[in-house]
Design a protein around this motif. Structure first.
Motif, short mmCIF file in Angstrom:
data_model
loop_
_atom_site.label_atom_id
_atom_site.label_comp_id
_atom_site.label_asym_id
_atom_site.label_seq_id
_atom_site.Cartn_x
_atom_site.Cartn_y
_atom_site.Cartn_z
N GLN A 81 -24.75 17.17 -4.14
CA GLN A 81 -25.11 15.76 -3.97
C GLN A 81 -23.89 14.87 -4.20
O GLN A 81 -23.12 15.08 -5.14
N THR A 82 -23.70 13.85 -3.36
CA THR A 82 -22.57 12.93 -3.52
C THR A 82 -22.77 12.06 -4.75
O THR A 82 -23.81 11.41 -4.91
N LEU A 83 -21.76 12.07 -5.62
CA LEU A 83 -21.83 11.29 -6.85
C LEU A 83 -21.00 10.01 -6.75
O LEU A 83 -21.49 8.92 -7.06
N LEU A 84 -19.74 10.15 -6.34
CA LEU A 84 -18.83 9.02 -6.24
C LEU A 84 -18.05 9.10 -4.93
O LEU A 84 -17.78 10.19 -4.42
N THR A 85 -17.68 7.95 -4.39
CA THR A 85 -16.70 7.90 -3.30
C THR A 85 -15.63 6.89 -3.70
O THR A 85 -15.90 5.96 -4.46
N PHE A 86 -14.41 7.10 -3.19
CA PHE A 86 -13.31 6.22 -3.56
C PHE A 86 -12.29 6.18 -2.42
O PHE A 86 -12.17 7.13 -1.64
N ASN A 87 -11.60 5.05 -2.31
CA ASN A 87 -10.59 4.87 -1.26
C ASN A 87 -9.28 5.45 -1.76
O ASN A 87 -8.51 4.81 -2.46
N LEU A 88 -9.03 6.69 -1.38
CA LEU A 88 -7.89 7.44 -1.89
C LEU A 88 -6.56 6.77 -1.55
O LEU A 88 -5.67 6.63 -2.41
N GLU A 89 -6.42 6.32 -0.33
CA GLU A 89 -5.15 5.71 0.10
C GLU A 89 -4.88 4.40 -0.63
O GLU A 89 -3.74 4.13 -1.03
N LYS A 90 -5.89 3.58 -0.77
CA LYS A 90 -5.70 2.29 -1.44
C LYS A 90 -5.30 2.49 -2.91
O LYS A 90 -4.46 1.75 -3.44
N ILE A 91 -5.90 3.48 -3.56
CA ILE A 91 -5.57 3.76 -4.96
C ILE A 91 -4.11 4.20 -5.07
O ILE A 91 -3.38 3.77 -5.97
N ARG A 92 -3.68 5.03 -4.13
CA ARG A 92 -2.27 5.47 -4.13
C ARG A 92 -1.34 4.30 -3.85
O ARG A 92 -0.26 4.20 -4.45
N GLU A 93 -1.75 3.42 -2.93
CA GLU A 93 -0.92 2.25 -2.61
C GLU A 93 -0.74 1.34 -3.82
O GLU A 93 0.30 0.66 -3.95
N GLU A 94 -1.74 1.32 -4.69
CA GLU A 94 -1.65 0.51 -5.91
C GLU A 94 -0.72 1.15 -6.95
O GLU A 94 -0.45 0.57 -8.00
N GLY A 95 -0.25 2.37 -6.66
CA GLY A 95 0.70 3.04 -7.54
C GLY A 95 0.09 3.96 -8.58
O GLY A 95 0.78 4.37 -9.51
N TYR A 96 -1.19 4.30 -8.45
CA TYR A 96 -1.86 5.15 -9.43
C TYR A 96 -1.74 6.63 -9.07
O TYR A 96 -1.80 7.00 -7.88
#
Length: 623
Positions: free
Chosen positions: A572-587
């Protein structure tokens, strides 16, 4: 809000250099994050030795104290002493929407004014008790200079009580405490006392009449005066030019408030104080049992809601007017002794070693007048000792009330406080309070024991059932993400890499989705949605933390598809996240997957490497 983690929170605050060293504090799923004014004041080694602290990390100007799954409970205790700056917008909106009750506002105001002066009142009270003992045992006479000197050692606090209240109330109302004290000094000036003693009419400028009233040892007049002064002072600060503010704000404050204090506000407060004295006298004469019974019975409930802080000053006011307190002191003492007694009986009846140790310690502190450990650590969680102590405290209070027992000075409400009941050249009140305490002890002990015969068995059954339900099994865990496997030791965060949180593995995701690796339940979902805690049907406790330090994104780029306490199924899907945007923010986007109950397994191993998909085996757990 739980008190279980209060001790740990206080120890953490002490070792980071105290609340004055905190610039900001917030928390993520696993750790407290402090921004300190001076990191050199923090004792990292001492923090890491605390029971409940897994690790301390200093990274990017943030002092991180790794707690684990219970971080939210610890933070709630930290927050009581520190006002976090984070989430300022949300807090402002919450305050705007919050409708504080009138009672809550009054209690908060009275508490803010009286609590800071309690140590001074307690010190003066103990000197009064010492003085009474010296007289009763004929060690000094009431006509001696020693008696006179010791007496004014104690009376000084009460004589100048308006000055102390002016200072603390001004701090509460955020006006100038020195100006408030100065106005109080005007009201207590010997020249004004001499004018009152002459009993001749006093007219300011021949027009404004000043009521002939003395304000020494008074309470209500100065409270009214400083309340009005806070508005006058702010108005003057707003309209007087900056260049002359230093001179004219104090001058006009003295002129305006001195006039108002001696002509209107002081006399009104004095009249109210006289009515209060009449009320206290009526209670003492016609219903002396009522206050002691109410306080003796319901003080634990008052403590839980903070109402006791609004009631306790009534005893101070009564003492200021009549020279003794029968409203709060006797009932509070009976209640506290009952609380300590109940905790002691629990320590004898429980079979749980941790509860036994806590109850013994809490019982001792309760008898000394500090009941929070007993109340929140033992009596309230178990319920039955709280009920027994309320009944016992009520019976003790009833006896104290019926015998008109009262104390002659304020102080703590523990066993040492019995000395405060020596006064009026008699030991009568001391004997009566001791009898009241014996009644409280006996009634509480008997009821706690009787109730324990039933409820301790129920607790044992619940604990046994809980042990069965939480029994762990050998488990195989599939991957909750798609990506590349990263050994935990290579995670770019010391708390995870050192396995301080538990053993596990990490994944560098190639897709922004987290699915459930087993059937079970969501036990914790952080508001910023970057981390989630899971419990499998086989007893596996797992933390999935998406990215490092991503709590600072405050939920940006994350979406939760489940809720806390929701049952979940494998895949079952628990979480989704914008992988590219998080990387662009430097994390850093590494996702640590931690088995937080590692100690319950003999092995937590992963034989996988390289790329991994959602259905692939990730971890093997053996008990």
């Amino acid at each position: 809000m739980s008190k279980k983690y209060e001790k740990l929170a206080n120890e953490i605050l002490a070792y980071i250099g105290g609340t004055a060293n905190i610039d900001d504090v917030y928390h993520c799923q696993t750790r407290l994050r402090f921004k300190l004014k001076d990191e050199s004041k923090a004792n990292k080694e001492a923090l890491e030795k605390l029971d409940g602290v897994a690790k301390v990390i200093i990274n990017g100007g943030v002092f991180q104290v790794v707690i684990g799954p219970h971080v939210k409970s610890v933070f709630e205790e930290i927050e009581k002493n520190v006002e976090p700056k984070s989430g300022k917008t949300e807090k402002i909106e919450a305050k705007i929407n919050e409708k504080k009750s009138i009672l809550g506002s009054v209690v908060d105001f009275v508490t803010g004014a009286f609590q800071p002066i309690i140590p001074a009142l307690s010190g003066a009270g103990m000197i009064k008790a010492l003085l009474a003992l010296l007289v009763v045992f004929n060690l000094i006479s009431k006509t001696s200079q020693t008696y006179t000197i010791l007496n004014f050692f104690a009376d000084g606090v009460f004589y100048f009580l308006p000055i102390l209240l002016a200072f603390t109330e001004a701090q509460k109302l955020k006006c100038n405490p020195i100006l408030a004290v100065s106005v109080a000094c005007i009201m207590l000036h010997p020249t004004w006392g001499a004018l009152v003693a002459k009993k001749e009419a006093v007219n300011f400028f021949g027009v404004i009449p000043f009521t002939l009233t003395t304000y020494t040892s008074s309470v209500i007049p100065i409270i009214l005066v400083v309340l009005v002064q806070s508005y006058v002072e702010k108005w003057l600060e707003k309209y007087i030019p900056e260049a002359v503010k230093l001179v004219f704000v104090p001058m006009l404050t003295f002129l305006i408030m001195g006039t108002l204090a001696l002509s209107i506000l002081g006399p009104i407060g004095s009249v109210l104080g006289n009515y209060l004295a009449v009320f206290f006298t009526f209670l003492s004469t016609n219903a002396s049992w009522a206050p002691a019974v109410i306080i003796g019975t319901f003080l634990p409930i008052m403590v839980m809601f903070g109402i006791h802080n609004g009631v306790a000053p009534l005893g101070v006011m009564q003492m200021s007017n009549l020279g003794y307190d029968s409203i709060f002191g006797p009932g509070a003492l009976c209640s506290n002794i009952a609380q300590g007694t109940a905790a002691f009986v629990v320590s004898l009846r429980t079979k749980d070693s941790k509860t036994k140790e806590l109850a013994t310690t809490a019982g001792i502190t309760g008898l000394m007048g500090i009941t929070e450990p007993a109340l929140y650590g033992v009596n309230l969680p178990k319920k039955y000792p709280l009920i027994a102590s309320m009944i016992g405290g009520g019976f003790g209070g009833l006896y104290a009330g019926l015998t008109h027992t009262h104390r002659f000075a304020t102080g703590s409400s523990g066993l040492p406080a019995v000395l405060l009941y020596i006064g009026d050249n008699t030991m009568q009140f001391l004997y009566n309070i001791i009898i009241a305490l014996v009644i409280s002890c006996v009634v509480t002990a008997v009821l706690t024991y009787i109730l324990s015969l039933k409820y301790e068995k129920i607790n044992e059954t619940i604990e046994e059932t809980a042990e069965i339900k939480t029994e762990v099994k050998n488990s195989t865990i599939t991957s909750p993400l798609k990506g590349k496997v990263v050994p935990l030791s290579e995670v770019k965060d010391e708390a995870f890499a050192s396995e301080a949180m538990g053993k596990g593995i990490a994944i560098e995701p190639s897709e922004g989705k987290v699915v459930s690796p087993f059937n079970g339940k969501v036990v914790s979902l952080f508001p910023t949605k970057h981390a989630i805690g899971l419990l499998s049907d086989d007893g596996v406790e797992m933390l999935i933390h998406v990215g490092l330090n991503t709590v600072d994104l405050k939920g940006k780029y994350f979406e939760a598809h489940v809720k806390q306490d929701q049952n979940i199924i494998k895949g079952q899907t628990l979480l989704t996240f914008n992988l590219e945007k998080i990387r662009e923010e430097g994390y850093v986007t590494q996702v640590p997957i931690i088995i937080t109950n590692t100690h319950e397994y003999s092995e937590v191993v992963s034989n996988c490497s390289g790329d991994i998909d959602y259905s692939d085996e990730l971890l093997a757990l053996k008990i």
